[in-house]
Design a protein around this motif. Structure first.
Motif, mmCIF file in Angstrom:
data_model
loop_
_atom_site.group_PDB
_atom_site.id
_atom_site.type_symbol
_atom_site.label_atom_id
_atom_site.label_comp_id
_atom_site.label_asym_id
_atom_site.label_seq_id
_atom_site.Cartn_x
_atom_site.Cartn_y
_atom_site.Cartn_z
ATOM 1 N N ARG A 53 -2.207 6.613 16.329
ATOM 2 C CA ARG A 53 -3.052 7.581 15.809
ATOM 3 C C ARG A 53 -2.407 8.682 14.683
ATOM 4 N NH1 ARG A 53 -3.973 7.734 21.489
ATOM 5 N NH2 ARG A 53 -5.731 6.586 22.183
ATOM 6 N N ARG A 54 -1.149 8.806 15.093
ATOM 7 C CA ARG A 54 -0.413 10.006 14.167
ATOM 8 C C ARG A 54 -0.228 9.132 12.846
ATOM 9 N NH1 ARG A 54 2.780 10.834 17.426
ATOM 10 N NH2 ARG A 54 4.827 9.661 16.906
ATOM 11 N N ARG A 55 0.366 7.996 12.790
ATOM 12 C CA ARG A 55 0.839 7.400 11.692
ATOM 13 C C ARG A 55 -0.270 7.016 10.682
ATOM 14 N NH1 ARG A 55 3.960 7.202 9.197
ATOM 15 N NH2 ARG A 55 5.955 5.572 9.185
ATOM 16 N N PHE A 56 -1.384 6.602 11.207
ATOM 17 C CA PHE A 56 -2.362 6.136 10.246
ATOM 18 C C PHE A 56 -3.587 7.296 10.019
ATOM 19 C CE2 PHE A 56 -0.461 2.175 11.606
ATOM 20 C CZ PHE A 56 -0.649 1.114 10.445
ATOM 21 N N ARG A 57 -3.410 8.231 10.416
ATOM 22 C CA ARG A 57 -4.409 9.454 10.167
ATOM 23 C C ARG A 57 -4.341 9.562 8.656
ATOM 24 N NH1 ARG A 57 -1.702 14.317 13.139
ATOM 25 N NH2 ARG A 57 0.065 14.726 11.572
ATOM 26 N N ASP A 58 -5.451 10.110 8.110
ATOM 27 C CA ASP A 58 -5.570 10.699 6.804
ATOM 28 C C ASP A 58 -5.352 9.462 5.687
ATOM 29 O OD1 ASP A 58 -5.856 13.249 7.422
ATOM 30 O OD2 ASP A 58 -3.612 13.651 7.586
ATOM 31 N N CYS A 59 -5.851 8.388 5.838
ATOM 32 C CA CYS A 59 -6.198 7.238 5.031
ATOM 33 C C CYS A 59 -7.328 7.220 4.164
ATOM 34 C CB CYS A 59 -6.030 5.923 5.919
ATOM 35 S SG CYS A 59 -4.329 5.347 6.317
ATOM 36 N N ASP A 60 -7.188 6.957 2.925
ATOM 37 C CA ASP A 60 -8.321 6.920 1.934
ATOM 38 C C ASP A 60 -9.073 5.425 1.939
ATOM 39 O OD1 ASP A 60 -7.895 9.493 0.288
ATOM 40 O OD2 ASP A 60 -5.778 8.305 0.183
ATOM 41 N N GLY A 61 -8.211 4.298 2.603
ATOM 42 C CA GLY A 61 -8.720 2.950 2.736
ATOM 43 C C GLY A 61 -8.123 2.575 4.132
ATOM 44 N N LEU A 62 -8.998 1.636 5.030
ATOM 45 C CA LEU A 62 -8.502 1.121 6.187
ATOM 46 C C LEU A 62 -8.997 -0.077 6.305
ATOM 47 C CD1 LEU A 62 -6.629 1.924 8.737
ATOM 48 C CD2 LEU A 62 -8.692 2.776 9.615
#
Length: 260
Positions: free
Chosen positions: A148-157
């Protein structure tokens, strides 16, 4: 930054990520001829690829890695655990990476992130360049606080939506395989993907790709119906990667805050 999927599912996975200077391939779960044909459909000259990144040693991610790397003389980046699984002997250009330790290929900053999956030392990847951030997040049995912490604030996923809980429970798999797929070291269900996106919020996400769908335990329309309401019912922001054709090129623009 832009990205595309050559195909995604239990029969093979591969993802292209391109920045201004770099082009990398994440996994190659397709045979050499098939992988090259899929790249041709995306308009990619495979000799332009700078590196091949491996997430883990399962065949649907590793099947074509050795043959493609040898043909194109590509460096292969993978964890020591994945290397010690012993499925890539004979490669000459092997770069062992440490989970959670950033490295770069030209202008592309890459973070290998530890995830819970039934492999030797699995990782998934975050990519950053020019203020844009892409997450490739499949093959994990549950969502940890670390994920949850590492993959937050992505523009694409690219996000795993492997199975629908009811379809898995009522489907053809034997009980042992159902426990493996639905367990803490298996694969994410649609409902788990929904919970993760709800936790983060989706205002920043320009593109979400439901990935690694099971052909026995999920359907594209179920994944789409589960995720679309979280994206303001904006279908242009959501795609489902198919096993036979993946998805075409998706471009991430400069980071902008969506105004509701």
């Amino acid at each position: 930054m832009r990205f595309a999927s050559l195909g995604s599912g239990s029969k093979g996975n591969a993802t292209l990520v391109e920045s201004d200077e770099a082009l990398v391939l994440v996994d190659c779960g397709f045979g050499l001829r098939d992988a090259l044909a899929r790249m041709a459909l995306l308009g990619i000259d495979p000799t332009r690829i700078d590196a091949l990144l491996v997430t883990h040693e399962h065949g649907d991610h590793l099947r074509g890695v050795r043959s493609l790397a040898k043909r194109l003389k590509l460096p292969v980046y993978l964890t020591a655990g994945t290397w010690l699984a012993g499925k890539l002997e004979g490669l000459e250009r092997v770069h062992l990476i440490n989970p959670e330790q950033r490295f770069a290929i030209k202008d592309l900053e890459i973070d290998p992130v530890t995830v819970p999956h039934d492999a030797r030392e699995p990782v998934q990847y975050l990519f950053e360049t020019a203020g844009r951030r892409l997450g490739v997040l499949t093959d994990l049995g549950h969502v940890t606080d670390h994920v949850r912490r590492r993959f937050r604030d992505c523009d694409g996923l690219l996000l795993e939506c492997n199975h629908d809980l009811r379809m898995l429970a009522e489907g053809p798999y034997p009980p042992s395989l159902k426990r493996r797929v639905g367990g803490h070291w298996g694969h994410l269900a649609n409902a788990q993907a929904v919970a993760l996106l709800r936790h983060w919020g989706t205002d920043r996400l320009q593109r979400v790709v439901a990935s690694h769908l099971s052909d026995k335990n999920n359907r594209p329309e179920l994944a789409f119906e589960a995720l679309e309401p979280l994206l303001d019912n904006d279908a242009s922001r959501l795609m489902v990667a198919a096993q036979d054709r993946g998805i075409g090129w998706q471009r991430l623009d400069r980071t902008v805050e969506r105004v509701l």
